[in-house]
Design a protein around this motif. Structure first.
Motif, PDB file in Angstrom:
ATOM      1  N   PRO A 276      -2.614   3.222   3.027  1.00 52.31           N
ATOM      2  CA  PRO A 276      -1.153   3.238   3.092  1.00 52.31           C
ATOM      3  C   PRO A 276      -0.656   2.970   4.512  1.00 52.31           C
ATOM      4  O   PRO A 276      -1.431   2.931   5.470  1.00 52.31           O
ATOM      5  CB  PRO A 276      -0.804   4.659   2.647  1.00 52.31           C
ATOM      6  N   ARG A 277       0.660   2.794   4.638  1.00 56.45           N
ATOM      7  CA  ARG A 277       1.285   2.515   5.926  1.00 56.45           C
ATOM      8  C   ARG A 277       1.082   3.679   6.893  1.00 56.45           C
ATOM      9  O   ARG A 277       1.268   4.845   6.534  1.00 56.45           O
ATOM     10  CB  ARG A 277       2.779   2.264   5.721  1.00 56.45           C
ATOM     11  N   GLY A 278       0.688   3.332   8.109  1.00 56.38           N
ATOM     12  CA  GLY A 278       0.526   4.345   9.142  1.00 56.38           C
ATOM     13  C   GLY A 278       1.854   4.715   9.769  1.00 56.38           C
ATOM     14  O   GLY A 278       2.873   4.027   9.599  1.00 56.38           O
ATOM     15  N   ALA A 279       1.852   5.796  10.525  1.00 53.54           N
ATOM     16  CA  ALA A 279       3.089   6.282  11.149  1.00 53.54           C
ATOM     17  C   ALA A 279       3.671   5.273  12.130  1.00 53.54           C
ATOM     18  O   ALA A 279       4.887   5.227  12.355  1.00 53.54           O
ATOM     19  CB  ALA A 279       2.822   7.613  11.854  1.00 53.54           C
ATOM     20  N   ASP A 280       2.825   4.440  12.732  1.00 50.65           N
ATOM     21  CA  ASP A 280       3.283   3.475  13.735  1.00 50.65           C
ATOM     22  C   ASP A 280       3.432   2.062  13.164  1.00 50.65           C
ATOM     23  O   ASP A 280       3.614   1.108  13.908  1.00 50.65           O
ATOM     24  CB  ASP A 280       2.318   3.452  14.915  1.00 50.65           C
ATOM     25  N   GLU A 281       3.370   1.928  11.831  1.00 48.40           N
ATOM     26  CA  GLU A 281       3.463   0.612  11.206  1.00 48.40           C
ATOM     27  C   GLU A 281       4.822   0.418  10.550  1.00 48.40           C
ATOM     28  O   GLU A 281       5.404   1.366   9.997  1.00 48.40           O
ATOM     29  CB  GLU A 281       2.351   0.445  10.160  1.00 48.40           C
ATOM     30  N   GLU A 282       5.328  -0.823  10.583  1.00 51.13           N
ATOM     31  CA  GLU A 282       6.673  -1.101  10.103  1.00 51.13           C
ATOM     32  C   GLU A 282       6.734  -1.348   8.600  1.00 51.13           C
ATOM     33  O   GLU A 282       7.752  -1.077   7.968  1.00 51.13           O
ATOM     34  CB  GLU A 282       7.246  -2.323  10.838  1.00 51.13           C
ATOM     35  N   ASP A 283       5.678  -1.906   8.033  1.00 53.20           N
ATOM     36  CA  ASP A 283       5.720  -2.179   6.597  1.00 53.20           C
ATOM     37  C   ASP A 283       4.436  -1.705   5.943  1.00 53.20           C
ATOM     38  O   ASP A 283       3.498  -1.261   6.591  1.00 53.20           O
ATOM     39  CB  ASP A 283       5.966  -3.668   6.314  1.00 53.20           C
ATOM     40  N   GLY A 284       4.437  -1.798   4.621  1.00 54.71           N
ATOM     41  CA  GLY A 284       3.297  -1.315   3.858  1.00 54.71           C
ATOM     42  C   GLY A 284       3.712  -0.163   2.964  1.00 54.71           C
ATOM     43  O   GLY A 284       4.787   0.438   3.128  1.00 54.71           O
ATOM     44  N   PRO A 285       2.899   0.190   1.998  1.00 51.15           N
ATOM     45  CA  PRO A 285       3.249   1.229   1.032  1.00 51.15           C
ATOM     46  C   PRO A 285       3.078   2.641   1.597  1.00 51.15           C
ATOM     47  O   PRO A 285       2.276   2.863   2.509  1.00 51.15           O
ATOM     48  CB  PRO A 285       2.261   0.978  -0.104  1.00 51.15           C
ATOM     49  N   GLU A 286       3.832   3.555   1.031  1.00 51.70           N
ATOM     50  CA  GLU A 286       3.653   4.963   1.391  1.00 51.70           C
ATOM     51  C   GLU A 286       2.397   5.536   0.742  1.00 51.70           C
ATOM     52  O   GLU A 286       1.776   6.459   1.283  1.00 51.70           O
ATOM     53  CB  GLU A 286       4.878   5.777   0.936  1.00 51.70           C
ATOM     54  N   GLU A 287       2.041   4.998  -0.419  1.00 48.09           N
ATOM     55  CA  GLU A 287       0.829   5.433  -1.118  1.00 48.09           C
ATOM     56  C   GLU A 287      -0.008   4.220  -1.468  1.00 48.09           C
ATOM     57  O   GLU A 287       0.523   3.172  -1.846  1.00 48.09           O
ATOM     58  CB  GLU A 287       1.169   6.171  -2.424  1.00 48.09           C
ATOM     59  N   PHE A 288      -1.334   4.382  -1.357  1.00 51.58           N
ATOM     60  CA  PHE A 288      -2.255   3.328  -1.761  1.00 51.58           C
ATOM     61  C   PHE A 288      -3.307   3.932  -2.683  1.00 51.58           C
ATOM     62  O   PHE A 288      -3.959   4.925  -2.345  1.00 51.58           O
ATOM     63  CB  PHE A 288      -2.936   2.686  -0.554  1.00 51.58           C
ATOM     64  N   HIS A 289      -3.458   3.335  -3.871  1.00 50.56           N
ATOM     65  CA  HIS A 289      -4.435   3.796  -4.853  1.00 50.56           C
ATOM     66  C   HIS A 289      -5.394   2.646  -5.162  1.00 50.56           C
ATOM     67  O   HIS A 289      -4.942   1.533  -5.476  1.00 50.56           O
ATOM     68  CB  HIS A 289      -3.749   4.232  -6.152  1.00 50.56           C
ATOM     69  N   LEU A 290      -6.675   2.911  -5.096  1.00 49.14           N
ATOM     70  CA  LEU A 290      -7.687   1.924  -5.456  1.00 49.14           C
ATOM     71  C   LEU A 290      -8.370   2.377  -6.742  1.00 49.14           C
ATOM     72  O   LEU A 290      -8.995   3.442  -6.788  1.00 49.14           O
ATOM     73  CB  LEU A 290      -8.725   1.785  -4.339  1.00 49.14           C
ATOM     74  N   VAL A 291      -8.235   1.578  -7.799  1.00 47.70           N
ATOM     75  CA  VAL A 291      -8.866   1.865  -9.086  1.00 47.70           C
ATOM     76  C   VAL A 291     -10.061   0.928  -9.225  1.00 47.70           C
ATOM     77  O   VAL A 291      -9.899  -0.289  -9.370  1.00 47.70           O
ATOM     78  CB  VAL A 291      -7.882   1.661 -10.254  1.00 47.70           C
ATOM     79  N   ILE A 292     -11.242   1.491  -9.144  1.00 42.80           N
ATOM     80  CA  ILE A 292     -12.477   0.713  -9.252  1.00 42.80           C
ATOM     81  C   ILE A 292     -12.938   0.763 -10.705  1.00 42.80           C
ATOM     82  O   ILE A 292     -13.231   1.837 -11.236  1.00 42.80           O
ATOM     83  CB  ILE A 292     -13.558   1.260  -8.306  1.00 42.80           C
ATOM     84  N   VAL A 293     -12.983  -0.399 -11.333  1.00 40.74           N
ATOM     85  CA  VAL A 293     -13.118  -0.481 -12.787  1.00 40.74           C
ATOM     86  C   VAL A 293     -14.526  -0.916 -13.203  1.00 40.74           C
ATOM     87  O   VAL A 293     -15.067  -1.891 -12.678  1.00 40.74           O
ATOM     88  CB  VAL A 293     -12.070  -1.456 -13.371  1.00 40.74           C
TER      89      VAL A 293
END
Length: 484
Positions: A276-293
């Protein structure tokens, strides 16, 4: 999703008679296939890269548990969440759960073959969540309520006029819209979806284990917007997509992109996501989920004869090279994956009995093996599946060939074991064919042998065996030699 490969023969006949589809398929060889050849010839170390790619993928699949654990650990350390989905239902349930937990009303999707496998779009719609495909080709087939026709170009079977008619029916646009006008219409509607969406779902071309990085390759920029605009990003990726290190990624990107579209040096967009987006980053998601299928990939992993199929980069090169696919297209294969690699993946990942026709959808010419960037021996695996169909597979006992077919081959086996049995069988065969023979050809055979003569004549048995002809020839020579 349950594959629908039982109707391969019927659908193939329909595709061969469909003039628009035949016209649209002609561009595969002169387009993608020729571009791949040109890109390979223009890359000095191309063959060495293919060998190295095969070596790395084989090593990775052999140690898949290690690299998946490493990938999951690094994603978690970066603030992301990882879920291992055993099947399509588990994967869909997790993604729908994430969407509901944030109150999502609109989910945008970037091109993902895994989400096509699981039927995620339909599952989201069932629970009242709008799912919008953002790849132009995927958007077109979503509007048409169809499945992808090709791994790389999902709507390649659609002509401009067909797309114009589709847009007219759905949006009321003029039927005479040109390509630019149709793309402008799609862009306007997709921009609205990008702005509204609370969550995105993407696939992933590679998972880099040593950094926990997801790599996506696109040509339209929709992948980058999906990974940066919504506040939640979910990536659904097949477990075989992991590679060991970032040092390997550059080479695999070259192999993938040159083999898929013939582009050099890279596609328009290569997006790397590491949580997810870091505290010092301007864009990107607040949450990141990786579903390995998984979803059937363990079937391939467990079979030493088929494990090599997990090396596949999903570039589509084998489809573009295959003479069968270039005549019948993707929908006839009944599931997400078509062409030579689909003829392995669908039976092995789902049910061999349901997809028993697919391993025979090949001339075994080897063009697919030659085109594959990591040299997967597809013909060998197709022969292995044919053997399982003939003898029965432990994973799918019902895949065994019909009783009549098995009895016929047992009789044939017994007939060719000894010269006496062969002569007796030949004599019986000549007697049987007498009323059916016309000018040295059998134009019709009764059931269950009728398939042999449905589209062409079957050569009749010779009136004399080779041994008899040889013996007669020697006798004639001897007699000629004794004449004064």
């Amino acid at each position: 999703m349950i594959p629908n490969a039982q109707q391969f023969k019927r659908k193939s006949a329909a595709a061969l008679a469909d003039k628009p589809i035949q016209a649209n398929l002609r561009g595969l060889y002169s387009g993608f296939h020729q571009a791949r050849l040109a890109a390979g010839h223009a890359t000095p170390d191309w063959e060495e890269m293919r060998d190295r790619g095969r070596e790395i993928k084989t090593h990775t699949i052999r140690h898949l548990d290690h690299y998946l654990e490493q990938m999951a650990d690094n994603v978690t350390k970066a603030g992301g969440k990882v879920f291992f989905a055993s099947d399509a239902e588990a994967a869909n349930r997790y993604v729908v759960g994430v969407a509901r937990s944030i109150g999502a009303r609109t989910v945008i999707k970037s091109k993902s073959m895994v989400s096509e496998e699981t039927g995620l779009g339909a599952r989201l719609e069932e629970v009242g969540i709008e799912a919008v495909e953002t790849d132009l080709g995927e958007y077109i087939i979503q509007l048409a309520d169809e499945s992808p026709f090709h791994i790389i170009a999902p709507a390649i079977h659609k002509s401009r006029q067909e797309v114009a008619d589709l847009f007219h029916d759905r949006f009321g646009t003029p039927r005479d819209r040109d390509r630019e006008g149709l793309m402008a219409e799609a862009r306007e509607r997709l921009r609205d979806a990008f702005a509204r969406a609370e969550m995105s779902v993407t696939g992933g071309n590679f998972m880099v284990a040593d950094t926990g990085t997801l790599a996506l390759v696109t040509n339209e920029g929709n992948g980058r917007m999906c990974t940066s605009m919504p506040r939640v990003h979910v990536a659904m990726v097949g477990m075989e997509k992991v590679i060991p290190s970032m040092a390997d990624l550059g080479m695999f990107l070259k192999l993938l992109i040159r083999s898929a579209t013939g582009q050099r040096p890279l596609s328009s967009y290569v997006t790397l996501v590491s949580g997810p987006r870091g505290a010092d980053e301007e864009d990107g998601p607040e949450e990141f989920h990786l579903v390995i299928v998984d979803n059937g990939r363990s079937n391939l992993l467990a079979d030493p004869e088929l494990r090599e199929a997990l090396n596949c980069l999903k570039c589509g090169a084998c489809l573009n090279a295959c003479p069968v696919y270039r005549k019948v297209g993707g929908h006839v294969y009944g599931w997400v994956y078509g062409g030579p690699i689909g003829s392995i993946l669908t039976p092995a990942m789902t049910d061999l009995a349901e997809a028993r026709d697919l391993p025979y959808a090949s001339s075994l010419c080897g063009a697919c093996r030659e085109a594959c960037p990591v040299r997967i021996d597809i013909p060998r695996m197709l022969l292995h599946l044919r053997k399982q169909i003939a003898e029965g597979s432990p994973q799918s006992p019902s895949s065994k060939a019909p009783l009549v077919e098995r009895l016929a081959f047992r009789l044939w086996s017994a007939a060719v074991r000894t010269p006496g049995a062969m002569r007796l069988a030949s004599a019986f065969g000549r007697l049987f064919q007498a009323p059916l023979r016309r000018r040295g050809t059998l134009r019709w055979l009764p059931p269950p042998l009728g398939g042999w003569t449905r589209h062409r004549g079957f050569p009749a048995l010779a009136s004399k065996s080779f041994q008899d002809r040889w013996r007669d020839g020697l006798n004639d020579t001897d007699q000629a030699g004794r004449q004064p």
